[in-house]
Scaffold this active site. Structure first.
Site, PDB file in Angstrom:
ATOM      1  N   PRO A   9     -13.174  -1.885   4.463  1.00 34.38           N
ATOM      2  CA  PRO A   9     -13.117  -1.938   3.058  1.00 34.38           C
ATOM      3  C   PRO A   9     -14.245  -0.771   2.374  1.00 34.38           C
ATOM      4  CG  PRO A   9     -12.877  -4.292   3.499  1.00 34.38           C
ATOM      5  CD  PRO A   9     -13.263  -3.461   4.715  1.00 34.38           C
ATOM      6  N   ASN A  10     -13.717   0.090   1.668  1.00 35.10           N
ATOM      7  CA  ASN A  10     -14.370   0.928   0.771  1.00 35.10           C
ATOM      8  C   ASN A  10     -14.767   2.259   1.712  1.00 35.10           C
ATOM      9  OD1 ASN A  10     -14.416  -0.377  -1.852  1.00 35.10           O
ATOM     10  ND2 ASN A  10     -15.675  -1.922  -0.585  1.00 35.10           N
ATOM     11  N   ARG A  17     -19.410   6.982  -2.380  1.00 31.11           N
ATOM     12  CA  ARG A  17     -20.473   5.931  -2.428  1.00 31.11           C
ATOM     13  C   ARG A  17     -21.903   6.794  -2.536  1.00 31.11           C
ATOM     14  NH1 ARG A  17     -18.540   1.376   1.647  1.00 31.11           N
ATOM     15  NH2 ARG A  17     -19.849   0.090   0.314  1.00 31.11           N
ATOM     16  N   TYR A  22     -25.403   6.358   2.579  1.00 30.56           N
ATOM     17  CA  TYR A  22     -24.104   6.543   3.852  1.00 30.56           C
ATOM     18  C   TYR A  22     -24.081   7.912   4.304  1.00 30.56           C
ATOM     19  CZ  TYR A  22     -22.914   1.595   2.084  1.00 30.56           C
ATOM     20  OH  TYR A  22     -23.086   0.339   1.833  1.00 30.56           O
ATOM     21  N   ASN A  73     -16.515  -0.328  12.235  1.00 29.36           N
ATOM     22  CA  ASN A  73     -17.407  -0.586  10.850  1.00 29.36           C
ATOM     23  C   ASN A  73     -16.628  -1.481  10.133  1.00 29.36           C
ATOM     24  OD1 ASN A  73     -18.965  -0.466   8.708  1.00 29.36           O
ATOM     25  ND2 ASN A  73     -19.183   1.680   8.823  1.00 29.36           N
ATOM     26  N   ALA A  76     -18.143  -4.342   4.340  1.00 27.91           N
ATOM     27  CA  ALA A  76     -18.693  -6.047   3.929  1.00 27.91           C
ATOM     28  C   ALA A  76     -17.951  -6.977   4.697  1.00 27.91           C
ATOM     29  CB  ALA A  76     -18.521  -6.004   2.169  1.00 27.91           C
ATOM     30  N   ASP A  86     -12.638 -13.369  14.680  1.00 24.58           N
ATOM     31  CA  ASP A  86     -11.520 -14.334  15.516  1.00 24.58           C
ATOM     32  C   ASP A  86     -10.556 -13.190  16.097  1.00 24.58           C
ATOM     33  OD1 ASP A  86     -12.848 -16.509  15.283  1.00 24.58           O
ATOM     34  OD2 ASP A  86     -11.142 -17.623  14.000  1.00 24.58           O
ATOM     35  N   GLU A  97     -19.877  -2.741  17.156  1.00 24.20           N
ATOM     36  CA  GLU A  97     -20.068  -2.738  15.458  1.00 24.20           C
ATOM     37  C   GLU A  97     -20.974  -1.421  15.245  1.00 24.20           C
ATOM     38  OE1 GLU A  97     -21.497  -6.533  14.385  1.00 24.20           O
ATOM     39  OE2 GLU A  97     -22.175  -5.601  12.389  1.00 24.20           O
ATOM     40  N   HIS A  99     -22.477   0.631  11.727  1.00 27.81           N
ATOM     41  CA  HIS A  99     -22.942   0.673  10.326  1.00 27.81           C
ATOM     42  C   HIS A  99     -23.625   2.079  10.290  1.00 27.81           C
ATOM     43  CE1 HIS A  99     -21.856  -3.436   9.728  1.00 27.81           C
ATOM     44  NE2 HIS A  99     -22.497  -3.775  10.768  1.00 27.81           N
ATOM     45  N   LEU A 100     -23.429   2.744   9.288  1.00 31.99           N
ATOM     46  CA  LEU A 100     -23.754   3.907   8.733  1.00 31.99           C
ATOM     47  C   LEU A 100     -25.452   3.739   8.350  1.00 31.99           C
ATOM     48  CD1 LEU A 100     -20.897   5.358   6.749  1.00 31.99           C
ATOM     49  CD2 LEU A 100     -21.690   6.291   8.737  1.00 31.99           C
ATOM     50  N   ARG A 106     -31.720  -3.296   3.889  1.00 35.35           N
ATOM     51  CA  ARG A 106     -31.145  -3.519   2.907  1.00 35.35           C
ATOM     52  C   ARG A 106     -31.065  -5.037   2.287  1.00 35.35           C
ATOM     53  NH1 ARG A 106     -25.682  -0.663   3.000  1.00 35.35           N
ATOM     54  NH2 ARG A 106     -25.889  -0.579   0.638  1.00 35.35           N
TER      55      ARG A 106
HETATM   56  C1  DQA Z   1     -21.638  -0.800   5.993  1.00 38.73           C
HETATM   57  C2  DQA Z   1     -22.865  -1.749   5.686  1.00 38.73           C
HETATM   58  C3  DQA Z   1     -22.106  -2.885   4.671  1.00 38.73           C
HETATM   59  O1  DQA Z   1     -22.994  -3.995   4.433  1.00 38.73           O
HETATM   60  C4  DQA Z   1     -21.438  -2.469   3.525  1.00 38.73           C
HETATM   61  O2  DQA Z   1     -20.593  -3.342   2.928  1.00 38.73           O
HETATM   62  C5  DQA Z   1     -20.363  -1.229   4.031  1.00 38.73           C
HETATM   63  C6  DQA Z   1     -21.009  -0.263   4.669  1.00 38.73           C
HETATM   64  C7  DQA Z   1     -22.403   0.412   6.496  1.00 38.73           C
HETATM   65  O3  DQA Z   1     -21.855   1.064   7.168  1.00 38.73           O
HETATM   66  O4  DQA Z   1     -23.699   0.762   6.450  1.00 38.73           O
HETATM   67  O5  DQA Z   1     -19.387  -1.083   3.280  1.00 38.73           O
HETATM   68  O6  DQA Z   1     -20.843  -1.349   7.016  1.00 38.73           O
END
Ligand code: DQA
Length: 142
Positions: A9-10, A17, A22, A73, A76, A86, A97, A99-100, A106
């Protein structure tokens, strides 16, 4: 070898953003960089983004049987997406996994990942290059 690259998401509006958090690349720029590295490594990547946990799970259930690894990624969903966790575990594929941002630097609610315990590993805070590192690791470990 085929790797699924999934964005939660997002992440479709990444360039809108917080850039300080990011980075300045859009999702399509990141996907293009990952696809370029995949071509150099001689592997196939299939990219996917959705704002919906169910759509991501449908994608994993459909595509994982034809793939060799997953880079995700989860946005949230990282912090509460138990159905996603699952589905990733059920895929029985190595999952990295990404994360940027550095989720541990944070807000406290971002420090917990429900995905990490079922992942091969986690890359957090290294920007778009985290996806490239994840790809190189999955290819090296094949
Ligand atoms: C994220 C970190 C998450 O906490 C956040 O909700 C994101 C982006 C990252 O790439 O740093 O949407 O996954």
């Amino acid at each position: 070898m085929k790797i699924l690259v999934i964005h939660g998401p997002n992440l479709n509006v990444l360039e809108k953003r917080e850039r300080a958090t990011y980075g300045d690349k859009s999702l399509s720029e990141i996907n293009a960089l990952v696809e370029k590295r995949a071509r150099e490594l001689g592997v196939e990547v299939l990219t996917f983004q959705s704002n919906s946990e169910g759509a991501i799970i449908d994608f994993i259930q459909t595509e994982a049987p034809k793939a060799d690894g997953i880079i995700i990624n989860p946005g949230a969903l990282t912090h509460y997406g138990l159905s996603l966790r699952d589905a990733l575990a059920d895929s029985a594929l190595p999952v990295i996994e990404v994360h940027l941002s550095n989720i541990y630097a944070r807000e406290e609610w971002r420090h917990r990942s429900v995905i990490a315990p079922i992942a091969r590993g986690q890359i957090s805070g290294l920007g778009w290059r985290g996806y490239i590192a994840a790809l190189e690791i999955l290819v090296a470990e094949r």
